[in-house]
Design an enzyme around this catalytic site. Structure first.
Site, PDB file in Angstrom:
ATOM      1  N   CYS A  76      -2.426   2.346   7.961  1.00 52.78           N
ATOM      2  CA  CYS A  76      -3.963   2.137   8.038  1.00 52.78           C
ATOM      3  C   CYS A  76      -4.264   2.149   9.593  1.00 52.78           C
ATOM      4  CB  CYS A  76      -4.518   1.408   7.215  1.00 52.78           C
ATOM      5  SG  CYS A  76      -3.890  -0.307   7.760  1.00 52.78           S
ATOM      6  N   CYS A 127      -0.376  -5.372   6.729  1.00 51.17           N
ATOM      7  CA  CYS A 127      -0.453  -4.215   7.424  1.00 51.17           C
ATOM      8  C   CYS A 127       0.146  -4.520   8.761  1.00 51.17           C
ATOM      9  CB  CYS A 127      -1.677  -3.564   8.046  1.00 51.17           C
ATOM     10  SG  CYS A 127      -2.971  -3.224   6.412  1.00 51.17           S
ATOM     11  N   CYS A 160       0.844  -1.305   0.119  1.00 53.01           N
ATOM     12  CA  CYS A 160      -0.047  -0.016  -0.121  1.00 53.01           C
ATOM     13  C   CYS A 160       0.939   1.193  -0.131  1.00 53.01           C
ATOM     14  CB  CYS A 160      -1.084   0.103   1.047  1.00 53.01           C
ATOM     15  SG  CYS A 160      -0.124   0.017   2.951  1.00 53.01           S
ATOM     16  N   ASP A 190       2.491   2.516   2.507  1.00 47.69           N
ATOM     17  CA  ASP A 190       2.368   3.266   3.856  1.00 47.69           C
ATOM     18  C   ASP A 190       4.106   2.882   4.496  1.00 47.69           C
ATOM     19  OD1 ASP A 190       0.120   4.230   3.626  1.00 47.69           O
ATOM     20  OD2 ASP A 190      -0.950   2.439   4.662  1.00 47.69           O
TER      21      ASP A 190
HETATM   22 FE1  FES Z   1      -1.231   0.409   4.416  1.00 44.72          FE
HETATM   23 FE2  FES Z   1      -2.500  -1.251   6.161  1.00 44.72          FE
HETATM   24  S1  FES Z   1      -3.320  -0.359   4.101  1.00 44.72           S
HETATM   25  S2  FES Z   1      -0.533  -0.488   6.193  1.00 44.72           S
END
Ligand code: FES
Length: 117
Positions: A52, A96, A27, A29
């Site tokens: 998230c 995640c 994702c 992140d």
């Molecule tokens: Fe990116 Fe969970 S969607 S860390």
């Protein structure tokens, strides 16, 4: 789930003994993990993430599990332990939770590298 609404150990540590940063390839992140270590025991641990809710909850969990453990014990915390502690995450959220464990590994690796110098 308490860890979602009330995450523990959020923040940064100045001059950490170990620092780890990982990006989530799925994702995009980011997760940063800071540890303070004394005699190989994790005395303090903090994390910062742009991830998230699941990432925040698992990091909170990981920091709680790792606190007070030796670095070698902490290295044994696996992705599955984390998901189990959280009563299982939906499969699409597993990536995640990996983020937190991976960031912790990086921070410990960093600590060990520094110690060698
Ligand atoms: Fe990116 Fe969970 S969607 S860390």
């Amino acid at each position: 789930m308490d860890h979602f609404t009330n995450p523990r150990n959020v923040g940064i540590i100045e001059n950490p003994d170990g620092y780890g940063k990982v990006g989530n390839p799925v994702c995009g992140d980011l997760m940063e993990m800071y540890i303070k270590v004394e005699n190989d025991v994790i005395k303090d641990i903090k994390f910062k993430t742009f991830g998230c809710g699941s990432a925040i909850a698992t990091s909170s969990m990981v920091t709680e599990i790792a606190m007070g453990k030796t670095v070698d014990e902490a290295l044994k915390i696996t992705r599955n332990d984390v998901a189990n502690e959280l009563d299982g995450l939906p499969p699409q959220k597993m990536h995640c939770s990996n983020l937190a464990a991976d960031a912790l590994y990086e921070a410990i690796k960093d600590y060990k590298n520094k110690k060698k110098k």
